[in-house]
Design a protein around this motif. Structure first.
Motif, mmCIF file in Angstrom:
data_model
loop_
_atom_site.group_PDB
_atom_site.id
_atom_site.type_symbol
_atom_site.label_atom_id
_atom_site.label_comp_id
_atom_site.label_asym_id
_atom_site.label_seq_id
_atom_site.Cartn_x
_atom_site.Cartn_y
_atom_site.Cartn_z
ATOM 1 N N ASP A 213 0.846 -1.300 0.057
ATOM 2 C CA ASP A 213 0.007 0.022 0.041
ATOM 3 C C ASP A 213 0.945 1.329 -0.086
ATOM 4 O O ASP A 213 0.271 2.378 0.281
ATOM 5 N N PHE A 214 2.046 1.094 -0.574
ATOM 6 C CA PHE A 214 3.020 2.307 -0.431
ATOM 7 C C PHE A 214 2.546 3.259 -1.833
ATOM 8 O O PHE A 214 2.209 2.740 -2.567
ATOM 9 N N ARG A 215 2.394 4.611 -1.416
ATOM 10 C CA ARG A 215 2.081 5.230 -2.642
ATOM 11 C C ARG A 215 3.074 6.561 -2.826
ATOM 12 O O ARG A 215 3.455 7.218 -1.659
ATOM 13 N N ILE A 216 3.331 7.039 -3.817
ATOM 14 C CA ILE A 216 4.129 8.289 -4.086
ATOM 15 C C ILE A 216 3.078 9.342 -4.134
ATOM 16 O O ILE A 216 2.353 9.218 -5.054
ATOM 17 N N TYR A 217 3.216 10.456 -3.381
ATOM 18 C CA TYR A 217 2.417 11.448 -3.414
ATOM 19 C C TYR A 217 2.979 12.664 -4.284
ATOM 20 O O TYR A 217 3.716 13.420 -3.785
ATOM 21 N N TRP A 218 2.647 12.603 -5.680
ATOM 22 C CA TRP A 218 3.378 13.451 -6.415
ATOM 23 C C TRP A 218 2.396 14.748 -6.766
ATOM 24 O O TRP A 218 1.580 14.890 -7.549
ATOM 25 N N ASP A 219 2.982 15.715 -6.245
ATOM 26 C CA ASP A 219 2.320 16.984 -5.985
ATOM 27 C C ASP A 219 2.841 17.931 -7.067
ATOM 28 O O ASP A 219 3.774 18.601 -6.846
ATOM 29 N N ASN A 220 2.115 17.825 -8.236
ATOM 30 C CA ASN A 220 2.682 18.750 -9.283
ATOM 31 C C ASN A 220 2.247 20.040 -9.523
ATOM 32 O O ASN A 220 1.602 20.544 -10.564
ATOM 33 N N ALA A 221 2.492 20.560 -8.261
ATOM 34 C CA ALA A 221 1.643 22.025 -8.091
ATOM 35 C C ALA A 221 2.237 23.067 -8.998
ATOM 36 O O ALA A 221 1.354 24.128 -9.620
ATOM 37 N N TYR A 222 3.423 23.142 -9.539
ATOM 38 C CA TYR A 222 3.962 24.165 -10.517
ATOM 39 C C TYR A 222 4.302 23.477 -12.049
ATOM 40 O O TYR A 222 5.019 24.061 -12.516
ATOM 41 N N CYS A 223 3.269 22.792 -12.409
ATOM 42 C CA CYS A 223 3.670 22.156 -13.872
ATOM 43 C C CYS A 223 3.438 22.881 -15.101
ATOM 44 O O CYS A 223 4.413 22.762 -15.790
ATOM 45 N N VAL A 224 2.846 24.108 -14.597
ATOM 46 C CA VAL A 224 2.940 24.914 -15.775
ATOM 47 C C VAL A 224 3.628 26.701 -15.300
ATOM 48 O O VAL A 224 3.243 27.715 -16.012
ATOM 49 N N HIS A 225 4.107 26.597 -14.162
ATOM 50 C CA HIS A 225 4.726 27.611 -13.460
ATOM 51 C C HIS A 225 6.128 28.022 -13.954
ATOM 52 O O HIS A 225 6.961 28.242 -13.144
ATOM 53 N N HIS A 226 6.324 28.392 -15.141
ATOM 54 C CA HIS A 226 7.382 28.727 -15.777
ATOM 55 C C HIS A 226 7.806 30.204 -15.628
ATOM 56 O O HIS A 226 6.738 31.014 -15.606
ATOM 57 N N LEU A 227 9.118 30.507 -15.564
ATOM 58 C CA LEU A 227 9.466 31.996 -15.397
ATOM 59 C C LEU A 227 9.906 32.489 -16.642
ATOM 60 O O LEU A 227 9.864 33.732 -17.075
ATOM 61 N N LYS A 315 1.600 35.502 -18.498
ATOM 62 C CA LYS A 315 1.066 37.032 -18.111
ATOM 63 C C LYS A 315 1.617 36.797 -16.555
ATOM 64 O O LYS A 315 2.093 38.004 -16.132
ATOM 65 N N HIS A 316 1.466 35.632 -15.887
ATOM 66 C CA HIS A 316 2.035 35.558 -14.329
ATOM 67 C C HIS A 316 3.596 35.770 -14.745
ATOM 68 O O HIS A 316 3.848 36.124 -13.499
ATOM 69 N N ALA A 317 4.142 35.055 -15.376
ATOM 70 C CA ALA A 317 5.674 35.023 -15.506
ATOM 71 C C ALA A 317 6.085 36.500 -15.763
ATOM 72 O O ALA A 317 7.316 36.691 -15.168
ATOM 73 N N ALA A 318 5.384 37.257 -16.526
ATOM 74 C CA ALA A 318 5.879 38.637 -16.872
ATOM 75 C C ALA A 318 5.769 39.482 -15.551
ATOM 76 O O ALA A 318 6.538 40.466 -15.387
ATOM 77 N N ILE A 319 4.871 39.147 -14.442
ATOM 78 C CA ILE A 319 4.824 39.656 -13.133
ATOM 79 C C ILE A 319 5.883 39.228 -12.419
ATOM 80 O O ILE A 319 6.610 39.899 -11.638
ATOM 81 N N MET A 320 5.835 37.942 -12.231
ATOM 82 C CA MET A 320 6.854 37.128 -11.540
ATOM 83 C C MET A 320 8.332 37.273 -11.658
ATOM 84 O O MET A 320 9.080 37.493 -10.700
ATOM 85 N N ARG A 321 8.798 37.174 -12.878
ATOM 86 C CA ARG A 321 10.161 37.108 -13.332
ATOM 87 C C ARG A 321 10.851 38.212 -12.756
ATOM 88 O O ARG A 321 12.079 38.061 -12.132
ATOM 89 N N PRO A 322 10.669 39.704 -13.033
ATOM 90 C CA PRO A 322 11.488 40.447 -12.374
ATOM 91 C C PRO A 322 11.322 40.500 -11.050
ATOM 92 O O PRO A 322 12.509 41.151 -10.320
ATOM 93 N N LYS A 323 10.453 40.112 -10.166
ATOM 94 C CA LYS A 323 10.921 39.951 -8.720
ATOM 95 C C LYS A 323 11.868 38.886 -8.159
ATOM 96 O O LYS A 323 12.588 39.181 -7.509
ATOM 97 N N PHE A 324 11.700 37.716 -8.916
ATOM 98 C CA PHE A 324 12.747 36.799 -8.884
ATOM 99 C C PHE A 324 14.100 37.291 -9.103
ATOM 100 O O PHE A 324 15.084 37.179 -8.624
ATOM 101 N N GLU A 325 14.305 37.809 -10.354
ATOM 102 C CA GLU A 325 15.528 38.596 -10.518
ATOM 103 C C GLU A 325 15.906 39.477 -9.722
ATOM 104 O O GLU A 325 17.136 39.394 -9.621
#
Length: 428
Positions: A213-227, A315-325
């Motif tokens: 009954d072992f399972r991998i809990y694969w939380d692909n939360a950021y699958c489309v969250h590219h910068l 559009k999200h990336a355009a907002i996030m990218r300058p903050k990360f950088e």
């Protein structure tokens, strides 16, 4: 400036006096900034406001199969919602169950169901003497909170640049039947921004667990969250790899639109094998008559398809990218070469992971808080809140304005320098 460790005691004392003076100046600014969680900014939330206009009182609220989405029914999600989240999850719609607004809620449910009723006919975990989970570290604090809440023993597994230490994972999973799961954020991991390599994913798919009954809990939360449009990480699809390896039932895959549309009003799903889905539906038939189909319809009609999601995420990336950088460039400029910290430059996700000198993380976070900037608690990225090296700090750049972020980052590097000098003076 030369590395701090190469400085004499006199040089460190002189530097500490300068840093103390700067710190007092910042305290006098009376800042009130919160960078403790990866919340989208108001500017990001505004991107989805058009979703409020796709449905109104004159809209036809029937789905493509003629189901009236205002009414009861359709336990596992309307057809086009399963198609949309199936595209996002890279699986066919028949492997998807659509839930409410939160994938964390789905993960909690999945652990709770395993505790009370077992997994596909196995002994309920609550009747076992010991239940354990593997936890790649640093990792997501809310994952660890779920397993801690249910009294599950958590075992740290170090992260590497290609994902969890798979030698350790394979050895533990194959030798200990009390190990029932592992938490994974496989793409742009929380907090480091690491994406699992092809080999890591394939090794997960080929695991031979001692517990059926072992399972991998694969939380692909950021699958489309590219910068970046032109520099993105690629993650191979886990369900397909598990099927190829003859291990179709070993994984639960989770995702949601939480940081795509509205975090409080998104759509979540689980993708799994037919056997797992059959097991999950047994609980669902008792738990609900169906989740919010009107919201599912709203998402489908706003995004339309995967291309629509990708266009929205640019559009999200355009907002996030300058903050990360801005944060990363400040770390490079102010701390580069001082040998008092290290960090990873992620290509996506929501966080920047910073590792201070050992024994400094709590002091850095406390100094930031005393000067008006709240960070995620030191230790939060480890089970039980205990970072054995007291070094990892999760930085969340998304919520503050660019101006606020600049002030917060300047304070952060000042606190890193100050805590590091104090630590080195203790050692001399």
């Amino acid at each position: 400036m030369k590395p701090y460790r190469e400085m004499s005691k006199e040089e460190l004392l002189e530097l500490k006096a300068e840093l103390d003076a700067k710190y007092r100046e910042v305290q006098a600014m009376d800042l009130h900034l919160d960078m403790s969680r990866g919340k989208p900014s108001a500017e990001q939330l505004d991107l989805s406001m058009g979703m409020m206009d796709v449905l109104n009182s004159s809209t036809d609220l029937k789905d493509s199969e003629g189901v009236d989405c205002r009414n009861y029914g359709v336990l596992d999600g309307v057809k086009e919602a399963k198609e949309l989240l199936g595209q996002m999850s890279e699986v066919s719609p028949d492997k998807i169950i659509i839930y409410g607004n939160s994938s964390l809620n789905v993960m909690y449910d999945t652990v709770a169901r395993s505790m009370t009723h077992g997994v596909m006919g196995s002994t309920p975990w609550c009747k076992l003497d010991k239940v354990k989970f593997l936890c790649p570290v640093p990792g997501y604090d809310r994952h660890f909170a779920i397993t801690e809440y249910f009294g599950i023993e958590m075992i740290n597994v170090p992260m590497t640049p290609t994902g969890p230490d798979m030698d350790m994972v394979e050895e533990l999973v194959s030798s200990d039947p009390a190990i029932k799961g592992i938490w994974c954020v496989p793409k742009y991991s929380n907090p480091q921004g690491i994406t699992y390599s092809d080999e890591t994913v394939r090794r997960f798919a080929r695991l031979k667990p001692a517990a059926p009954d072992f399972r991998i809990y694969w939380d692909n939360a950021y699958c489309v969250h590219h910068l970046y449009d032109d520099d993105q990480d690629f993650l191979i699809e886990i369900l397909g790899e598990c099927e190829k390896a003859g291990n179709p039932d070993i994984v639960y895959k989770f995702c949601s639109t939480s940081k795509i549309s509205f975090p409080g009003s998104g759509v979540a799903c689980i993708a799994a094998s037919p056997n797992n889905l059959k097991d999950i539906r047994k609980q669902l038939t008792i738990q609900t008559i169906g989740h919010d189909k009107v919201n599912q319809l709203r998402h489908v009609r706003f995004f339309k398809d995967l291309d629509g999601i990708h266009a929205h995420m640019r559009k999200h990336a355009a907002i996030m990218r300058p903050k990360f950088e801005a944060v990363l460039d400040t770390l490079d400029k102010e701390l580069g070469g001082l040998e008092i910290g290290s960090w990873i430059r992620p290509k996506g996700g929501y966080f920047i992971s910073f590792d201070s000198m050992e024994g400094c993380a709590k002091a850095i976070v406390a100094k930031c808080k005393a000067a008006g900037v709240v960070l995620t608690g030191a230790g939060a990225t480890y089970p039980y809140g205990k970072d054995p090296k007291d070094s990892n700090i999760r930085i969340a750049p998304s919520y503050p304005t660019t101006e606020e972020l600049a002030k917060a980052t300047d304070l952060f590097v000042l606190c890193v320098k100050l805590a590091s000098v104090e630590k080195l003076l203790e050692e001399k």
